[in-house]
Design an enzyme around this catalytic site. Structure first.
Site, short mmCIF file in Angstrom:
data_model
loop_
_atom_site.label_atom_id
_atom_site.label_comp_id
_atom_site.label_asym_id
_atom_site.label_seq_id
_atom_site.Cartn_x
_atom_site.Cartn_y
_atom_site.Cartn_z
CG HIS A 74 0.92 3.01 2.98
ND1 HIS A 74 -0.18 3.50 2.34
CD2 HIS A 74 0.77 1.66 3.02
CE1 HIS A 74 -0.98 2.50 2.00
NE2 HIS A 74 -0.42 1.37 2.40
CD GLU A 76 2.26 7.71 1.86
OE1 GLU A 76 3.11 6.82 1.67
OE2 GLU A 76 1.36 7.97 1.05
CB CYS A 102 -3.82 5.13 0.25
SG CYS A 102 -3.35 5.07 2.00
CB CYS A 105 -1.28 7.99 3.48
SG CYS A 105 -0.51 6.43 3.94
#
Length: 155
Positions: A74, A76, A102, A105
């Site tokens: 992802h 991040e 999510c 994360c």
């Protein structure tokens, strides 16, 4: 009129999202401390592996059991991993991301002691689920989480 740093960093996150090779969703992230950029990221597979839009142009990469990309990091995660790889201290930083984190994360964000998350769009809305689990997790454990509402004007 001078733009606010929130506007500048979110606009950069939106532009970074356009770098993603994902055919399903493009997400960008900017990690800052005070008014300085520490790291940037966008979603995609680990560097040096493949590009989803080239290897799987019709359907995208294989999905995991939850319907998410099985190969990508992802945005991040990419921003955090790059910062840590280069020795940055992330305690007290702010993360700007075009899609709310999510739950996985969110756990990483909390663990890295990031103090503030500004997001543009809802992960729950994108996935068609009832709640932004990552946002709730972060708020429960004291991370400031805000949805970015100002429209970023494109030059």
């Amino acid at each position: 009129m001078r733009p606010a740093f929130d506007d500048i960093f979110m606009e950069l996150a939106q532009n970074l999202a356009r770098r993603s090779h994902c055919i399903k969703a493009q997400v960008g992230a900017v990690l800052t401390k005070d008014t300085r950029i520490i790291s940037i990221g966008y979603n995609g597979p680990p560097s040096g592996t493949h590009n989803c839009d080239e290897e799987f142009p019709e359907v995208g990469c294989p999905r995991d059991s939850k319907g998410s990309c099985s190969l990508a990091l992802h945005a991040e995660q990419n921003a955090i991993l790059y910062a840590v790889k280069n020795g940055a201290n992330l305690e007290g930083t702010t993360l700007y991301v075009t899609l709310s984190p999510c739950i996985a994360c969110a756990r990483v964000i909390y663990t890295m002691k990031i103090k503030r998350v500004i997001y543009l769009d809802s992960y729950a809305d994108y996935k068609g689920i009832g709640v932004d689990e990552g946002v709730e997790f972060l708020r429960k454990f004291g991370v400031q989480v805000e949805r970015f509402h100002k429209l970023v004007e494109q030059a």
